[in-house]
Design a protein around this motif. Structure first.
Motif, PDB file in Angstrom:
ATOM      1  N   ILE A 288      23.630  15.085 -24.267  1.00 15.83           N
ATOM      2  CA  ILE A 288      24.433  14.840 -23.067  1.00 15.83           C
ATOM      3  C   ILE A 288      23.709  13.867 -22.145  1.00 15.83           C
ATOM      4  O   ILE A 288      22.477  13.736 -22.193  1.00 15.83           O
ATOM      5  CB  ILE A 288      24.716  16.183 -22.342  1.00 15.83           C
ATOM      6  CG1 ILE A 288      25.835  16.030 -21.308  1.00 15.83           C
ATOM      7  CG2 ILE A 288      23.453  16.736 -21.692  1.00 15.83           C
ATOM      8  CD1 ILE A 288      26.330  17.360 -20.755  1.00 15.83           C
ATOM      9  N   ARG A 289      24.453  13.190 -21.300  1.00  9.40           N
ATOM     10  CA  ARG A 289      23.888  12.253 -20.338  1.00  9.40           C
ATOM     11  C   ARG A 289      22.883  12.964 -19.421  1.00  9.40           C
ATOM     12  O   ARG A 289      23.175  14.041 -18.900  1.00  9.40           O
ATOM     13  CB  ARG A 289      25.039  11.730 -19.486  1.00  9.40           C
ATOM     14  CG  ARG A 289      24.679  10.629 -18.561  1.00  9.40           C
ATOM     15  CD  ARG A 289      25.756  10.405 -17.509  1.00  9.40           C
ATOM     16  NE  ARG A 289      25.067   9.834 -16.389  1.00  9.40           N
ATOM     17  CZ  ARG A 289      24.847   8.525 -16.242  1.00  9.40           C
ATOM     18  NH1 ARG A 289      25.353   7.682 -17.097  1.00  9.40           N
ATOM     19  NH2 ARG A 289      24.129   8.072 -15.248  1.00  9.40           N
ATOM     20  N   PRO A 290      21.682  12.388 -19.211  1.00 10.55           N
ATOM     21  CA  PRO A 290      20.721  13.011 -18.297  1.00 10.55           C
ATOM     22  C   PRO A 290      21.326  13.206 -16.904  1.00 10.55           C
ATOM     23  O   PRO A 290      22.125  12.386 -16.445  1.00 10.55           O
ATOM     24  CB  PRO A 290      19.567  12.003 -18.259  1.00 10.55           C
ATOM     25  CG  PRO A 290      19.649  11.286 -19.566  1.00 10.55           C
ATOM     26  CD  PRO A 290      21.123  11.210 -19.893  1.00 10.55           C
ATOM     27  N   GLY A 291      20.965  14.307 -16.272  1.00 13.89           N
ATOM     28  CA  GLY A 291      21.484  14.590 -14.938  1.00 13.89           C
ATOM     29  C   GLY A 291      22.778  15.378 -14.945  1.00 13.89           C
ATOM     30  O   GLY A 291      23.268  15.771 -13.895  1.00 13.89           O
ATOM     31  N   VAL A 292      23.331  15.608 -16.139  1.00  4.80           N
ATOM     32  CA  VAL A 292      24.614  16.309 -16.245  1.00  4.80           C
ATOM     33  C   VAL A 292      24.418  17.622 -17.004  1.00  4.80           C
ATOM     34  O   VAL A 292      23.694  17.661 -17.993  1.00  4.80           O
ATOM     35  CB  VAL A 292      25.660  15.437 -16.981  1.00  4.80           C
ATOM     36  CG1 VAL A 292      26.988  16.175 -17.115  1.00  4.80           C
ATOM     37  CG2 VAL A 292      25.857  14.114 -16.255  1.00  4.80           C
ATOM     38  N   LEU A 293      25.038  18.683 -16.504  1.00  2.77           N
ATOM     39  CA  LEU A 293      25.075  19.958 -17.227  1.00  2.77           C
ATOM     40  C   LEU A 293      26.514  20.212 -17.639  1.00  2.77           C
ATOM     41  O   LEU A 293      27.447  19.947 -16.870  1.00  2.77           O
ATOM     42  CB  LEU A 293      24.609  21.113 -16.330  1.00  2.77           C
ATOM     43  CG  LEU A 293      23.221  21.008 -15.719  1.00  2.77           C
ATOM     44  CD1 LEU A 293      22.980  22.194 -14.772  1.00  2.77           C
ATOM     45  CD2 LEU A 293      22.139  20.974 -16.805  1.00  2.77           C
ATOM     46  N   PHE A 294      26.677  20.761 -18.848  1.00  2.08           N
ATOM     47  CA  PHE A 294      28.025  21.126 -19.309  1.00  2.08           C
ATOM     48  C   PHE A 294      28.054  22.617 -19.609  1.00  2.08           C
ATOM     49  O   PHE A 294      27.176  23.147 -20.284  1.00  2.08           O
ATOM     50  CB  PHE A 294      28.371  20.353 -20.590  1.00  2.08           C
ATOM     51  CG  PHE A 294      29.662  20.824 -21.237  1.00  2.08           C
ATOM     52  CD1 PHE A 294      30.881  20.235 -20.903  1.00  2.08           C
ATOM     53  CD2 PHE A 294      29.665  21.859 -22.177  1.00  2.08           C
ATOM     54  CE1 PHE A 294      32.070  20.676 -21.497  1.00  2.08           C
ATOM     55  CE2 PHE A 294      30.851  22.294 -22.758  1.00  2.08           C
ATOM     56  CZ  PHE A 294      32.049  21.705 -22.419  1.00  2.08           C
ATOM     57  N   VAL A 295      29.101  23.290 -19.095  1.00  2.00           N
ATOM     58  CA  VAL A 295      29.314  24.709 -19.402  1.00  2.00           C
ATOM     59  C   VAL A 295      30.768  24.877 -19.852  1.00  2.00           C
ATOM     60  O   VAL A 295      31.681  24.431 -19.154  1.00  2.00           O
ATOM     61  CB  VAL A 295      29.044  25.603 -18.167  1.00  2.00           C
ATOM     62  CG1 VAL A 295      29.341  27.066 -18.490  1.00  2.00           C
ATOM     63  CG2 VAL A 295      27.611  25.442 -17.681  1.00  2.00           C
ATOM     64  N   PRO A 296      31.011  25.521 -21.025  1.00  2.00           N
ATOM     65  CA  PRO A 296      32.399  25.765 -21.438  1.00  2.00           C
ATOM     66  C   PRO A 296      33.052  26.790 -20.513  1.00  2.00           C
ATOM     67  O   PRO A 296      32.369  27.710 -20.045  1.00  2.00           O
ATOM     68  CB  PRO A 296      32.258  26.307 -22.865  1.00  2.00           C
ATOM     69  CG  PRO A 296      30.880  26.882 -22.920  1.00  2.00           C
ATOM     70  CD  PRO A 296      30.037  26.051 -21.982  1.00  2.00           C
ATOM     71  N   PHE A 297      34.370  26.607 -20.246  1.00  2.00           N
ATOM     72  CA  PHE A 297      35.024  27.472 -19.254  1.00  2.00           C
ATOM     73  C   PHE A 297      35.699  28.688 -19.868  1.00  2.00           C
ATOM     74  O   PHE A 297      36.299  29.478 -19.157  1.00  2.00           O
ATOM     75  CB  PHE A 297      36.056  26.656 -18.458  1.00  2.00           C
ATOM     76  CG  PHE A 297      37.412  26.583 -19.113  1.00  2.00           C
ATOM     77  CD1 PHE A 297      37.607  25.826 -20.251  1.00  2.00           C
ATOM     78  CD2 PHE A 297      38.484  27.297 -18.611  1.00  2.00           C
ATOM     79  CE1 PHE A 297      38.855  25.775 -20.863  1.00  2.00           C
ATOM     80  CE2 PHE A 297      39.738  27.254 -19.214  1.00  2.00           C
ATOM     81  CZ  PHE A 297      39.918  26.494 -20.348  1.00  2.00           C
ATOM     82  N   HIS A 298      35.597  28.863 -21.185  1.00  2.00           N
ATOM     83  CA  HIS A 298      36.384  29.890 -21.886  1.00  2.00           C
ATOM     84  C   HIS A 298      35.955  31.323 -21.598  1.00  2.00           C
ATOM     85  O   HIS A 298      36.714  32.257 -21.825  1.00  2.00           O
ATOM     86  CB  HIS A 298      36.249  29.712 -23.398  1.00  2.00           C
ATOM     87  CG  HIS A 298      36.594  28.360 -23.907  1.00  2.00           C
ATOM     88  ND1 HIS A 298      37.867  27.862 -23.872  1.00  2.00           N
ATOM     89  CD2 HIS A 298      35.830  27.386 -24.482  1.00  2.00           C
ATOM     90  CE1 HIS A 298      37.876  26.645 -24.422  1.00  2.00           C
ATOM     91  NE2 HIS A 298      36.655  26.342 -24.788  1.00  2.00           N
ATOM     92  N   TYR A 299      34.714  31.502 -21.149  1.00  2.00           N
ATOM     93  CA  TYR A 299      34.130  32.853 -21.185  1.00  2.00           C
ATOM     94  C   TYR A 299      34.304  33.584 -19.865  1.00  2.00           C
ATOM     95  O   TYR A 299      33.695  33.236 -18.862  1.00  2.00           O
ATOM     96  CB  TYR A 299      32.637  32.780 -21.564  1.00  2.00           C
ATOM     97  CG  TYR A 299      32.444  32.155 -22.920  1.00  2.00           C
ATOM     98  CD1 TYR A 299      32.426  32.953 -24.069  1.00  2.00           C
ATOM     99  CD2 TYR A 299      32.334  30.774 -23.076  1.00  2.00           C
ATOM    100  CE1 TYR A 299      32.282  32.388 -25.333  1.00  2.00           C
ATOM    101  CE2 TYR A 299      32.193  30.197 -24.331  1.00  2.00           C
ATOM    102  CZ  TYR A 299      32.170  31.002 -25.446  1.00  2.00           C
ATOM    103  OH  TYR A 299      32.045  30.441 -26.690  1.00  2.00           O
ATOM    104  N   GLY A 300      35.184  34.608 -19.884  1.00  2.00           N
ATOM    105  CA  GLY A 300      35.374  35.467 -18.725  1.00  2.00           C
ATOM    106  C   GLY A 300      34.697  36.804 -18.981  1.00  2.00           C
ATOM    107  O   GLY A 300      33.584  36.850 -19.523  1.00  2.00           O
ATOM    108  N   TYR A 301      35.398  37.876 -18.623  1.00  2.00           N
ATOM    109  CA  TYR A 301      34.713  39.179 -18.600  1.00  2.00           C
ATOM    110  C   TYR A 301      35.400  40.283 -19.389  1.00  2.00           C
ATOM    111  O   TYR A 301      34.953  41.410 -19.382  1.00  2.00           O
ATOM    112  CB  TYR A 301      34.524  39.607 -17.141  1.00  2.00           C
ATOM    113  CG  TYR A 301      33.759  38.564 -16.356  1.00  2.00           C
ATOM    114  CD1 TYR A 301      32.396  38.399 -16.562  1.00  2.00           C
ATOM    115  CD2 TYR A 301      34.404  37.715 -15.469  1.00  2.00           C
ATOM    116  CE1 TYR A 301      31.692  37.405 -15.882  1.00  2.00           C
ATOM    117  CE2 TYR A 301      33.714  36.730 -14.779  1.00  2.00           C
ATOM    118  CZ  TYR A 301      32.361  36.582 -14.989  1.00  2.00           C
ATOM    119  OH  TYR A 301      31.665  35.602 -14.330  1.00  2.00           O
TER     120      TYR A 301
END
Lengths: 821, 155
Positions: A719-732
């Motif tokens: 991934i591009r430096p300075g960027v974080l990616f988190v998938p949005f699929h995971y709830g509770y």
């Protein structure tokens, strides 16, 4: 017949083909273990409900249960292919934890009840609020996953019978910008291009569109072109190292939130090098001079500083686009959910208008959808649009709709744009919306700033109705829960991203007392005793086919004209692209082939908006700038994001999806193969950032934004430096968060920013500042993020994501005639 | 020649508008679109203020002597009840922004006319660049007012 592991090989085996040739057939089939094709009692026609590609398929039924699926070899969309979610997702319907009885809240607890009791409660509360406050007290928040007939019915009930302006879909989160950008450029919604353009294009540009994971079968189509003679060249704009980026001739990874600056520089270069089809621009557009003037201020060097992309790459991108003879562009969430969403997407349309690349084989734009039936939410008017792409600001359109519905025009709210989802939530928070009916979506996981969303949905003053298949995080907060039937358990139609309509037939009975969404809406209407102007029950239809026939009357004369389609027609020929009418009985593959648009002041769906402020224009202004109804070239300056990284939150956080899951995993999390492929949340980080933070692959970290935080294992990726990616699929729903002491530390939307594009009102999931804190050394295990996709690790020692070779691929060799379909 | 006077007046109207837009942005942290867009639009007015200051010396106006008064219009109630009712206050603020940006747009019209009369292409181009943005600010305030007022008035 080769066998394939769809988890390890999501795109399957290559069937190479050349430009202008027909895409070869490859029929994919997966049956439950121990079931042979000859055991299958019936095959039932449908299409995929877990993404917007619209893969045509059959459901295998044995002993009244779904036991597998196979692709439709003759269908124009997928030519037999199925992706991992198509192959495995159906299993969730048989889950033991399906909702099977209505629930009502008593003494704080949800308890089972019968339909009469539950519906009486809903009706009583509706009536009380209508008497007390009027229609402004009631809101509806629906989905991109129901069927056309259901949205049309909901729109008629909400906008017509009740007369509330508060109706939207979660399509606001996935596809609102596609609709907005099409309206701004072409005067009306309606996908210009076709998937068939992949067969002809010599350059394909994918803007913020990880097609490999979001429309995997169409990506197979591109891979097959890449494997064949005279392959197309690919341009990819994406901060992540997606499979698209890996195949691209040129990959630009701009700093998130800077797409408009990048597009302006590309347009600057196209104009400077005179890659402009002046005859087309002259004959079919307005606004070219303003574009020249605006983009003049964006030489590549300036954009390079803003976007942190080498100026040389911007020039190369413009040369690639400018040299194309048949240019296909596709756009998705990297633009739609980012800063200046509509403005950036409109600039892609501008490239095509400048180059005259519309309405010919291989020359087209695909402003994509996220969800399977999002197109229908839009065209039926169950989102912030009016039925049949009508213009809320045009009294003649309202009168026409009122006539179709046989209602007084005054009953249909048209004094302001229909209330968008984020504003509906704000009204609920402030207490002026006191009744909210949520169908087939899960805002308690999918909306930004979840702490706030949970609080407002749970508030005492809000009567919350949730209609769903499972006990979602949202359903847990409801006052009434209505158990719904799902795909395979009900009949209806839906339309994919390239306007292809499919029929989805009922294959099996829903579990327990679960009912089709259409039946629930109509039951509500009858109990409310809604009537039309002649005193007949409204809506005037009673089942899927009568709803479809009614819908056809609402679409006649509009771009989304279904008048030439019947259920029988769809059974006979499979997918058909609208408009389909007397003039085009076989449907229409491409819009705007003749350089004519639905943009005249009389026809257009919108009089346009200011691309920075979102302020709507009025009819007089539209008439003076575009009296002939041409396509509109609109220029706009770059405006920086409202939240940028700084000392305390040094990273840009973007959220997104993986191929193995859909939405909040209510279905895919219950399909074992898909769940195993991507079992837990992760955070992607660049190697240089990981080194600086002293963390390795698999180490646990906390990610925080000013609004909240999550814990996850690290995936060190390209991934591009300075960027974080988190998938949005995971709830509770499959954690202990709802237990006492359980923590809500997993959903990406705990952190996302409550901000939206002022034009499309789409929330900005790709613009937030975040920090990262190591939580000690890991146990040496890598993150379980998939290795097959954009989340691929840089560390080659991470074990590959794999499943079982349980899917048959039947390659059907057809003589290629070199012709087009 | 009265162009100096027009510049002084425009400086007053644009700088109070910038202040007022930022103030409205701050006042409504939970009305996200108002909050964010008002701040974006304040940046336009600050940019206009700079452009005016740059042009001022050519017309005998000392940039240091240009006034940036506090928005005074708030002393006058815009709508009944705005002091005690937050929803009415929002309508009042948008209504005020509409009038203030409309006033600035008119002032740019005046300045543009003057620039043409004295044949100053540089000043004319400043007016032509800034005036449309004042109009866009005004349209935004009106559009926002139209969008949020039905729910406020009906409840």
């Amino acid at each position: 017949m080769p066998s394939r592991d769809p988890i390890a090989e999501p795109w399957g085996t290559r069937t190479p083909y050349g430009p202008g040739e027909q895409w070869p057939v490859r029929v994919d089939r997966h049956l439950a273990e121990g079931v042979d094709p000859e055991d299958v009692d019936r095959w039932v026609r449908t299409a995929s409900i877990l993404h917007s590609n619209g893969d045509a398929m059959d459901i295998a039924v044995k002993d009244g249960r779904i036991v597998g699926v196979r692709g439709h070899g003759e269908d124009r969309v997928n030519r037999g292919r199925l992706d991992p979610k198509d192959l495995y997702g159906w299993q969730s319907g048989h889950s033991a934890d399906r909702l099977t009885r209505p629930l009502v809240r008593r003494d704080g607890e949800l308890v089972e009840t019968d339909w009469d009791t539950a519906m009486d409660l809903v009706v009583r509360r509706s009536r009380e609020l209508l008497d007390e406050q009027g229609a402004s007290a009631l809101g509806f928040y629906t989905s991109g996953q129901l069927f056309l007939e259901e949205y049309y019915t909901l729109a008629a009930i909400g906008h017509g019978a009740i007369g509330t302006n508060h109706m939207d879909g979660n399509t606001r989160l996935c596809t609102a910008t596609a609709a907005a950008a099409l309206k701004e450029s072409f005067g009306c919604d309606g996908q210009p291009g076709s998937y068939g353009d992949i067969d002809h294009a010599d350059v394909i540009a994918l803007y913020g569109h990880n097609m490999a994971e979001t429309q995997a079968v169409s990506w197979s189509r591109i891979l097959d072109r890449l494997a064949g003679p005279n392959p197309p060249r690919l341009l990819c704009v994406d901060p992540r190292p997606t499979p698209v980026a890996r195949e691209a001739t040129l990959h630009l990874a701009p700093r998130p939130g800077t797409n408009v600056a990048l597009m302006n520089a590309i347009l600057h270069e196209l104009i400077r090098t005179d890659r402009v089809d002046h005859a087309y621009v002259e004959a079919h557009t307005v606004g070219y001079e303003a574009l020249v003037e605006t983009t003049d201020a964006y030489p590549p060097e300036r954009a390079a500083r803003i976007c942190e992309v080498p100026a040389e790459q911007i020039r190369e991108a413009a040369a690639l686009l400018g040299g194309a003879k048949r240019l296909l562009s596709t756009v998705l969430q990297g633009f739609y959910q980012s800063n200046q969403a509509t403005a950036a997407s409109v600039q892609v349309n501008n490239v095509h208008l400048l180059r005259g690349m519309l309405g010919r084989p291989g020359a087209g734009v695909l402003q994509m959808n996220g969800q399977p039936t999002a197109e229908n939410t839009r065209e039926c008017g169950a989102d912030g649009d009016l039925t049949g792409f009508r213009n809320w600001n045009n009294d003649r359109h309202i009168a026409d709709l009122a006539q179709v519905w046989n209602l007084d025009p005054m009953r249909i709210p048209h004094y302001a744009p229909p209330t968008h989802a984020m504003q509906i939530m704000r009204y609920a928070e402030k207490g002026s919306i006191r009744f909210l009916w949520v169908s087939a979506t899960n805002p308690a996981v999918s909306l930004p700033e979840l702490g706030r969303i949970r609080e407002l949905l749970a508030s005492q003053g809000l009567f919350l109705v949730v209609q769903d298949v499972f006990m979602t995080e949202t359903a847990e907060l409801a006052d009434v829960v209505l158990p719904a039937a799902t795909w395979g358990e009900k009949t209806g139609t839906f339309t994919n991203s390239d306007r292809t309509v499919h029929l989805s037939e009922k294959a099996v009975e829903p579990p327990g007392e679960a009912r089709p969404d259409l039946d629930i809406f109509l039951d509500y209407a009858r109990r409310m005793d809604f009537r039309d102007d002649d005193g007949r029950p409204f809506p005037q239809w009673h089942d899927p086919e009568s709803a479809f026939e009614a819908w056809k009357r609402a679409g006649v004369g509009r771009p989304c004209d279904y008048s030439g389609i019947t259920y029988d027609h769809l059974r006979r020929v499979g997918g058909i692209q609208w408009p389909c009418n007397e003039e085009h009985p076989q449907g229409t593959e491409r819009l705007y082939a003749d350089g004519r648009f639905w943009a005249s002041p009389e026809e257009c769906e919108s009089f346009g908006k200011d691309l920075v402020t979102g302020a709507p224009s009025e009819e007089a202004e539209y008439r003076s700038t575009n009296p002939e109804g041409r396509a509109m070239i609109k220029a706009v300056e770059y405006v920086p994001p409202h939240e940028e990284p700084g000392e305390e939150y040094p990273f840009t956080l973007i959220t997104g999806r993986t191929i193995y899951h859909f939405h909040t995993r209510t279905k895919t999390g219950r399909a074992p193969e898909l769940q195993r492929a991507a079992p837990e949340v992760w955070v992607e980080i660049a190697p240089s950032d990981a080194r600086a933070a002293g963390i390795d692959e698999g180490d646990p970290v906390q990610v925080r934004s000013p609004r909240g935080g999550i814990r996850a294992r690290v995936r060190v990726s390209g991934i591009r430096p300075g960027v974080l990616f988190v998938p949005f699929h995971y709830g509770y729903w499959d954690t202990d968060a709802s237990d006492e002491g359980g923590e809500r530390d997993r959903a990406a939307n705990e952190m996302t920013v409550n901000d939206w594009d002022p034009v499309s009102k789409q929330p900005l999931f790709k613009t937030a500042a975040a920090s990262l804190r190591p939580l000690g050394r890991g146990d040496g295990r890598p993150s379980q993020a998939p290795t097959t996709t954009a989340s691929a690790p840089v560390d080659a020692r991470v074990p590959a994501t794999r499943g079982e070779p349980d899917t048959v691929e039947e390659h059907v060799d057809e003589p290629t005639d070199g012709g087009t379909r | 020649m009265r162009i100096g006077a027009a510049l002084r007046e425009l400086h007053r109207s644009e700088s109070t508008l910038a202040t007022e837009l930022s103030r409205v942005a701050e006042r409504y942290p939970k009305e996200k679109e108002v909050h964010h867009v008002a701040e974006d639009l304040a940046a336009w007015s600050r940019d206009h203020v700079r452009a005016i200051a740059e042009a001022a010396p050519r017309y005998g106006v000392d940039p240091a002597a240009l006034e940036s008064p506090e928005p005074s219009e708030e002393a006058q109630p815009e709508l009944p009840g705005e002091g005690s009712d937050k929803e009415m206050a929002l309508l009042a603020d948008l209504r005020r922004l509409y009038r203030m940006s409309g006033g600035a747009a008119l002032d740019w019209d005046l300045l543009g006319q003057g620039a043409q009369a004295v044949a100053d292409p540089e000043l004319l181009s400043v007016a032509e660049r800034c005036r449309p943005r004042s109009v866009r600010q005004m349209r935004w305030a009106r559009g926002m007012l139209k969008a949020v007022s039905p729910q406020i008035l009906a409840t």
